[in-house]
Design an enzyme around this catalytic site. Sequence first.
Site, PDB file in Angstrom:
ATOM      1  N   GLN A 109       4.177   6.335   1.082  1.00  0.00           N
ATOM      2  CA  GLN A 109       2.946   5.630   1.432  1.00  0.00           C
ATOM      3  C   GLN A 109       1.716   6.500   1.251  1.00  0.00           C
ATOM      4  O   GLN A 109       1.804   7.718   1.107  1.00  0.00           O
ATOM      5  CB  GLN A 109       3.023   5.153   2.882  1.00  0.00           C
ATOM      6  N   HIS A 111      -2.689   6.492   2.729  1.00  0.00           N
ATOM      7  CA  HIS A 111      -3.662   5.918   3.644  1.00  0.00           C
ATOM      8  C   HIS A 111      -5.041   5.930   2.984  1.00  0.00           C
ATOM      9  O   HIS A 111      -5.374   6.856   2.239  1.00  0.00           O
ATOM     10  CB  HIS A 111      -3.708   6.708   4.953  1.00  0.00           C
ATOM     11  N   GLU A 146      -3.589  12.276   9.092  1.00  0.00           N
ATOM     12  CA  GLU A 146      -2.548  12.634  10.059  1.00  0.00           C
ATOM     13  C   GLU A 146      -2.028  14.044   9.803  1.00  0.00           C
ATOM     14  O   GLU A 146      -2.207  14.617   8.721  1.00  0.00           O
ATOM     15  CB  GLU A 146      -1.399  11.622  10.032  1.00  0.00           C
ATOM     16  N   HIS A 268       2.946  10.359   0.394  1.00  0.00           N
ATOM     17  CA  HIS A 268       3.857  11.187   1.183  1.00  0.00           C
ATOM     18  C   HIS A 268       4.976  10.329   1.754  1.00  0.00           C
ATOM     19  O   HIS A 268       4.869   9.111   1.854  1.00  0.00           O
ATOM     20  CB  HIS A 268       3.108  11.889   2.324  1.00  0.00           C
ATOM     21  N   ARG A 287       1.937   1.018   0.807  1.00  0.00           N
ATOM     22  CA  ARG A 287       3.263   1.543   0.482  1.00  0.00           C
ATOM     23  C   ARG A 287       3.489   1.604  -1.026  1.00  0.00           C
ATOM     24  O   ARG A 287       3.059   0.725  -1.762  1.00  0.00           O
ATOM     25  CB  ARG A 287       4.336   0.694   1.163  1.00  0.00           C
TER      26      ARG A 287
END
Length: 400
Positions: A109, A111, A146, A268, A287
């Site tokens: 996926q 972001h 993240e 990642h 995704r």
Amino acid sequence: MDRLSNTVRPYAWGSTTAIPELLGVAPTGEPQAEMWMGAHPGAPSRVTRATGAGPAGPAEPAEPAEQPLSALIEADPERELGPATVAKFGPHLPFLLKILAAAAPLSLQVHPDLAQAQEGYAAEERAGIPVNAPHRNYKDPNHKPELICALTPFEGFCGFRAPDRTAELLAALDVDSLKPYVDLLHAHPEDAALREVLTAILSADPAEMAATVTETAAACDRLGGAHAPYAVLAHHFPGDPGVLAAMLLNHVRLQPGEALYLGAGVPHAYLGGLGVEIMANSDNVLRCGLTPKHVDVPELLRVVRFEAGDPGVLRPEASPSGEEVYETPVDEFRLSRYVRPEGATSVDITAPTPQIVLATSGAPQTNDLTLTPGQSVFIPAGEKAELSGKGTVFRATVVA
């Protein structure tokens, strides 16, 4: 400060044993994938705190009652988060802290960045797509940087490997249907080569791609070594084009205490291990594969950053206070760690920002609260807080 009661999410890829072993409780037999600490509306932590007055008025405090941390913050955001945090991020806790326990691969996926998330969310709102629709890409108008820090050896894929190295990896398999990708990966410029190969993989005829993945997986299994992780992926996701997409990425092994920062547009996937994860409070995920869920190829290609390079493993150094900071380029979260030996001097951790403190070993204390592994506390902004005792503690806050 408030001891947190946290929800464990039972996603299918979760370990049945890792989180129970950390908490010192018996396994349920079901997968336990993530334990959430924070105020995310999907599973807010719960606290027990007396608020307001009792039946006799202000002279009689109310009885303590359990309530979601999100409700506590909503009732008085400036008291809980501090004026600077509210001014910068609004009246919400801007991060979500997790313990993540992967026994099987997670989806591949990326972001979006903040501008992409705002644009995508607004477009889907205008189109009237329900926020819970399976084909919806943007659940909120926020980005989702993240950080994952390993508690055990942790394995995953992060960022594009140099195309020439990937070409060598694929060529060694001697699979005829991979040869066009090998040729493309030798082209220049590198970003165009990566874009063209990923586009070809995700746009291929499903039946032909499934056959290529099957043959590739068998060759990976036969060769082993650097190819072995992709055989594992294919075992869990037979025929999935995400297996080939993952072969474009750096394979990373983290040792306990090492971390990875995952910024916008960086593809990642996690393969396995136990770690502490922190992220901006968002659900936006696009995704690439290794999932039965919706894959929006055009939107994915718009968001992915086709930049090859080292994944950048983070190894923090301790300050004089013993705090080890994992430096990242975002303000929504700041994660640090204390590894405290027996007899260590207590440390003042008072801050003008909200904090969550999580123990992962030993029995450290925050003020008068003793934390066993897996236990955590919420410390409101400005609340006097001191860390003492032996153990390993993660400290999550914001940069405001």
